[in-house]
Design a protein around this motif. Sequence first.
Motif, PDB file in Angstrom:
ATOM      1  N   VAL A 316       0.863  -1.182   0.000  1.00  0.00           N
ATOM      2  CA  VAL A 316       0.000   0.000   0.000  1.00  0.00           C
ATOM      3  C   VAL A 316       0.902   1.235   0.000  1.00  0.00           C
ATOM      4  CG1 VAL A 316      -1.751   1.309   1.259  1.00  0.00           C
ATOM      5  CG2 VAL A 316      -1.864  -1.188   1.199  1.00  0.00           C
ATOM      6  N   LEU A 317       0.686   2.111  -0.968  1.00  0.00           N
ATOM      7  CA  LEU A 317       1.472   3.337  -1.099  1.00  0.00           C
ATOM      8  C   LEU A 317       0.588   4.536  -0.789  1.00  0.00           C
ATOM      9  CD1 LEU A 317       3.993   4.950  -2.045  1.00  0.00           C
ATOM     10  CD2 LEU A 317       3.061   4.819  -4.365  1.00  0.00           C
ATOM     11  N   GLU A 318       1.098   5.448   0.031  1.00  0.00           N
ATOM     12  CA  GLU A 318       0.390   6.686   0.348  1.00  0.00           C
ATOM     13  C   GLU A 318       1.292   7.878   0.022  1.00  0.00           C
ATOM     14  OE1 GLU A 318      -2.614   5.207   3.928  1.00  0.00           O
ATOM     15  OE2 GLU A 318      -1.126   6.748   4.325  1.00  0.00           O
ATOM     16  N   TYR A 319       0.674   8.933  -0.523  1.00  0.00           N
ATOM     17  CA  TYR A 319       1.448  10.127  -0.862  1.00  0.00           C
ATOM     18  C   TYR A 319       0.575  11.355  -0.652  1.00  0.00           C
ATOM     19  CZ  TYR A 319      -1.189  10.341  -5.255  1.00  0.00           C
ATOM     20  OH  TYR A 319      -2.202  10.434  -6.184  1.00  0.00           O
ATOM     21  N   ARG A 320       1.225  12.492  -0.489  1.00  0.00           N
ATOM     22  CA  ARG A 320       0.517  13.758  -0.367  1.00  0.00           C
ATOM     23  C   ARG A 320       1.462  14.890  -0.777  1.00  0.00           C
ATOM     24  NH1 ARG A 320       0.234  14.416   6.274  1.00  0.00           N
ATOM     25  NH2 ARG A 320       2.452  14.717   6.621  1.00  0.00           N
ATOM     26  N   LYS A 321       0.881  15.986  -1.199  1.00  0.00           N
ATOM     27  CA  LYS A 321       1.656  17.151  -1.612  1.00  0.00           C
ATOM     28  C   LYS A 321       1.879  18.070  -0.415  1.00  0.00           C
ATOM     29  CE  LYS A 321      -0.300  17.029  -6.278  1.00  0.00           C
ATOM     30  NZ  LYS A 321      -1.061  17.770  -7.310  1.00  0.00           N
ATOM     31  N   PRO A 335      -4.498  15.747   2.568  1.00  0.00           N
ATOM     32  CA  PRO A 335      -4.693  14.377   3.067  1.00  0.00           C
ATOM     33  C   PRO A 335      -3.791  13.392   2.324  1.00  0.00           C
ATOM     34  CG  PRO A 335      -6.443  14.945   1.535  1.00  0.00           C
ATOM     35  CD  PRO A 335      -5.598  16.192   1.680  1.00  0.00           C
ATOM     36  N   TRP A 336      -3.573  12.239   2.932  1.00  0.00           N
ATOM     37  CA  TRP A 336      -2.824  11.172   2.277  1.00  0.00           C
ATOM     38  C   TRP A 336      -3.691  10.529   1.207  1.00  0.00           C
ATOM     39  CZ3 TRP A 336       2.250  10.366   2.901  1.00  0.00           C
ATOM     40  CH2 TRP A 336       2.868  10.790   4.069  1.00  0.00           C
ATOM     41  N   MET A 337      -3.148  10.382   0.009  1.00  0.00           N
ATOM     42  CA  MET A 337      -3.809   9.659  -1.068  1.00  0.00           C
ATOM     43  C   MET A 337      -3.303   8.214  -1.048  1.00  0.00           C
ATOM     44  SD  MET A 337      -5.556  12.183  -2.117  1.00  0.00           S
ATOM     45  CE  MET A 337      -6.339  11.461  -3.550  1.00  0.00           C
ATOM     46  N   VAL A 338      -4.212   7.249  -1.245  1.00  0.00           N
ATOM     47  CA  VAL A 338      -3.900   5.834  -1.039  1.00  0.00           C
ATOM     48  C   VAL A 338      -3.964   5.087  -2.370  1.00  0.00           C
ATOM     49  CG1 VAL A 338      -4.503   3.736   0.226  1.00  0.00           C
ATOM     50  CG2 VAL A 338      -4.860   5.974   1.285  1.00  0.00           C
ATOM     51  N   ILE A 339      -2.949   4.257  -2.606  1.00  0.00           N
ATOM     52  CA  ILE A 339      -2.936   3.335  -3.749  1.00  0.00           C
ATOM     53  C   ILE A 339      -2.716   1.935  -3.191  1.00  0.00           C
ATOM     54  CG2 ILE A 339      -1.800   2.697  -5.898  1.00  0.00           C
ATOM     55  CD1 ILE A 339      -0.988   5.569  -6.255  1.00  0.00           C
ATOM     56  N   TYR A 358       6.828  19.935  -2.924  1.00  0.00           N
ATOM     57  CA  TYR A 358       7.335  18.630  -2.507  1.00  0.00           C
ATOM     58  C   TYR A 358       6.184  17.633  -2.425  1.00  0.00           C
ATOM     59  CZ  TYR A 358      11.146  21.658  -0.963  1.00  0.00           C
ATOM     60  OH  TYR A 358      12.136  22.601  -0.907  1.00  0.00           O
ATOM     61  N   MET A 359       6.570  16.347  -2.281  1.00  0.00           N
ATOM     62  CA  MET A 359       5.604  15.280  -2.048  1.00  0.00           C
ATOM     63  C   MET A 359       6.160  14.340  -0.992  1.00  0.00           C
ATOM     64  SD  MET A 359       4.099  14.326  -5.844  1.00  0.00           S
ATOM     65  CE  MET A 359       2.901  13.183  -5.152  1.00  0.00           C
ATOM     66  N   ASN A 360       5.305  13.926  -0.070  1.00  0.00           N
ATOM     67  CA  ASN A 360       5.656  12.935   0.947  1.00  0.00           C
ATOM     68  C   ASN A 360       5.196  11.556   0.486  1.00  0.00           C
ATOM     69  OD1 ASN A 360       4.562  15.309   3.417  1.00  0.00           O
ATOM     70  ND2 ASN A 360       6.603  15.081   2.563  1.00  0.00           N
ATOM     71  N   PHE A 361       5.999  10.543   0.797  1.00  0.00           N
ATOM     72  CA  PHE A 361       5.668   9.175   0.423  1.00  0.00           C
ATOM     73  C   PHE A 361       5.927   8.245   1.606  1.00  0.00           C
ATOM     74  CE2 PHE A 361       6.792  11.286  -3.503  1.00  0.00           C
ATOM     75  CZ  PHE A 361       5.797  10.864  -4.379  1.00  0.00           C
ATOM     76  N   ARG A 362       5.091   7.211   1.704  1.00  0.00           N
ATOM     77  CA  ARG A 362       5.312   6.133   2.657  1.00  0.00           C
ATOM     78  C   ARG A 362       4.633   4.885   2.114  1.00  0.00           C
ATOM     79  NH1 ARG A 362       1.504   8.085   7.791  1.00  0.00           N
ATOM     80  NH2 ARG A 362      -0.538   7.748   6.792  1.00  0.00           N
ATOM     81  N   VAL A 363       5.138   3.713   2.505  1.00  0.00           N
ATOM     82  CA  VAL A 363       4.638   2.455   1.959  1.00  0.00           C
ATOM     83  C   VAL A 363       4.660   1.405   3.058  1.00  0.00           C
ATOM     84  CG1 VAL A 363       6.917   1.719   1.177  1.00  0.00           C
ATOM     85  CG2 VAL A 363       4.880   0.834   0.047  1.00  0.00           C
ATOM     86  N   ARG A 364       3.756   0.459   2.974  1.00  0.00           N
ATOM     87  CA  ARG A 364       3.740  -0.659   3.920  1.00  0.00           C
ATOM     88  C   ARG A 364       3.352  -1.942   3.195  1.00  0.00           C
ATOM     89  NH1 ARG A 364      -1.485   0.377   7.878  1.00  0.00           N
ATOM     90  NH2 ARG A 364      -3.100   0.595   6.282  1.00  0.00           N
ATOM     91  N   ALA A 365       3.781  -3.058   3.763  1.00  0.00           N
ATOM     92  CA  ALA A 365       3.525  -4.378   3.189  1.00  0.00           C
ATOM     93  C   ALA A 365       2.328  -5.019   3.873  1.00  0.00           C
ATOM     94  CB  ALA A 365       4.760  -5.264   3.331  1.00  0.00           C
ATOM     95  N   CYS A 366       1.603  -5.839   3.117  1.00  0.00           N
ATOM     96  CA  CYS A 366       0.406  -6.509   3.639  1.00  0.00           C
ATOM     97  C   CYS A 366       0.423  -7.966   3.186  1.00  0.00           C
ATOM     98  CB  CYS A 366      -0.877  -5.841   3.126  1.00  0.00           C
ATOM     99  SG  CYS A 366      -1.008  -4.066   3.430  1.00  0.00           S
ATOM    100  N   PRO A 377       8.668   7.911   6.341  1.00  0.00           N
ATOM    101  CA  PRO A 377       8.277   8.763   5.206  1.00  0.00           C
ATOM    102  C   PRO A 377       9.467   9.506   4.620  1.00  0.00           C
ATOM    103  CG  PRO A 377       6.824   9.094   7.108  1.00  0.00           C
ATOM    104  CD  PRO A 377       8.006   8.304   7.591  1.00  0.00           C
ATOM    105  N   VAL A 378       9.398   9.728   3.321  1.00  0.00           N
ATOM    106  CA  VAL A 378      10.436  10.486   2.622  1.00  0.00           C
ATOM    107  C   VAL A 378       9.781  11.651   1.890  1.00  0.00           C
ATOM    108  CG1 VAL A 378      11.918   8.473   2.336  1.00  0.00           C
ATOM    109  CG2 VAL A 378      10.288   9.071   0.545  1.00  0.00           C
ATOM    110  N   THR A 379      10.571  12.660   1.612  1.00  0.00           N
ATOM    111  CA  THR A 379      10.108  13.852   0.908  1.00  0.00           C
ATOM    112  C   THR A 379      10.914  14.022  -0.365  1.00  0.00           C
ATOM    113  OG1 THR A 379       9.496  14.917   2.999  1.00  0.00           O
ATOM    114  CG2 THR A 379       9.717  16.333   1.071  1.00  0.00           C
ATOM    115  N   LEU A 380      10.223  14.113  -1.495  1.00  0.00           N
ATOM    116  CA  LEU A 380      10.866  14.317  -2.788  1.00  0.00           C
ATOM    117  C   LEU A 380      10.477  15.683  -3.333  1.00  0.00           C
ATOM    118  CD1 LEU A 380      10.386  10.835  -4.497  1.00  0.00           C
ATOM    119  CD2 LEU A 380      12.337  11.658  -3.195  1.00  0.00           C
TER     120      LEU A 380
END
Length: 613
Positions: A316-321, A335-339, A358-366, A377-380
């Motif tokens: 699951v990947l989440e990102y936000r501006k 808000p965090w957008m979810v994929i 910038y954009m923030n990203f975070r991911v988790r395994a399921c 989280p990382v910022t690009l």
Amino acid sequence: MQDGGRRDAGWREEGCGMDGRRTEPARGGRWGSVPPGVPEGQCRAGGCAGGRPLPAGQRTRLPSHVAAACRGRRAPDAWAPLAPGTRRPAGGGLRRGRVLSRPRGAGRCRGCGGVLTGAPGQEALRKIITTLAVKNEEIQNFIYALKQMLQNVEDNSARVQEDLEGEFQSLYALLDELKDNMLMKIKQDRASRTYELQAQLAACAKALESSEELLETANQTLETANNHDFPQAAKQIKDSVTMAPAFRLSLKAKVSDNMSHLMVDFAQERRLLQALAFLPVPSTPEIDLAESLVADNCVTLAWRMPDEDSKIDHYVLEYRKTNFEGPPRAKEDQPWMVIEGIKGTEYTLSGLKFDMKYMNFRVRACNKAVAGEFSEPVTLETRAFMFRLDASTCHQNLRVEELSVEWDATGGKVQDVKAREKDGKGRTASPANSPARVVQSPKRMPSGRGGRDRFTAESYTVLGDTLIDADDHYWEVRYDRDSKAFGVGVAYRSLGKFDQLGKTSASWCLHLNNWLQVSFSAKHANKAKVLDVPVPDCIGVYCNFHEGFLSFYNARTKQLLHTFKARFTQPVLPAFMVWCGSFHVSSGLQVPSAVKCLQKRNSTASSSNASLT
């Protein structure tokens, strides 16, 4: 009070000499604050046996031993600030005219006149009330969170139990299906074997019956035949025996009665089932910044797992501006957008609009049971050219709505009517007051020549609101193919209100004319060059300010349409023109990789339009 006349001089000791911490002024003065560490309701003058508060200003006579102790005492350095116009004598001693202060509501001891540390003042009480209210709110929120967690435990346990029962039901269903298939195979094999054996049994019985009849015939012949007929009879019997089915019959069963090969061995499966356990929580992924890429308004994010885990079902990947650099903030307006449902360890977000820095990203395994923790989280950085259309600069016949512009033939007349109704002077209203105009952001460049007549006559022009004075930028514009005239390019902010794009040295543009005859040309300084290229419906504009490149591309195929090589002497603005038509601008775009490659290839080549630069 027996204090040697000091009271008549304008002050007297506040305590009765045992601690001497404060000084009480004469009536009308201010009181000092109660020092910390003094018990509540107790006279600070420790030698007093009374300990009862007096009304403010009331005096009492001290016992002789108390009065003697009070004389000559020095005040400590922790006294309250002096009143205006007073000084503190060297060494902290008491002098004539000294005025100190104490809190309101503090009483005095009847035995010595000392100040009592009574109930806290209003301000202190308000602080206590505020602290209690905040603490109560925190406790209430925590209680609510605990109740919510209890409810979540109930709901999640019920869901997990239901999922577990569903898994076992699916396993039971699979075993039942496997059992039915195997039973069907056994029944089919039994029927086939039974048919073969019954057919062979019937053939054997028939052959046996024929053989018995032949045997009986042979015995009779042997008994009754004479010597003359015996050879003939024996020959007939021999021929009958030779053709008898019993002699052509195989005495081996066609099929076996052993059906043990149809049995199954679940020993391995039984061991697997006995080793079944709950799925573990997946490990936390690690985002690989070295393999991540931001380009062409796309973000490719790559991550890896610290340990191999074959049980992971998806990611699951989440990102936000965001506009904030550095680590992501806990509280953010976006808000965090979810994929969900990502099967691999890499994912590309395409078609983005980079309207924030910038954009923030975070991911988790399921796995099938549970989701793991989010990665760190990382910022690009998503650097792109973001601008809006400056409605205060547009012609009165252009209606601006965010990044869209539409020709309105009645725009000027409507403004004139509204202005006359408003002030009765017959002047047209300012476009800035029109409902179609938008309010400029304070971060944008203010209009230098705002007003109704910023562009007028046949200069159907509107400018962007962000200056270009460095780096390279890219934007796209899609126009209505039925527009009778359309232009796109850049211009200095000093472009005159009557000037049309491309007809002065302050502007560069591509111009499409659909009126009477179709022409597509590049214009600058009132010079035009006809372009022998197909007219695209979406044009990309690339501007490199320092190198002086202004290039136009087919936004869909990235075909180069034309390049101006100029030396910009001042910042430029995106500029647009439309007559009897409409267009829409796409900003927040990065310079496409294809455009960068073409620009590098053409940067060393001479300009194909030197006459226009």
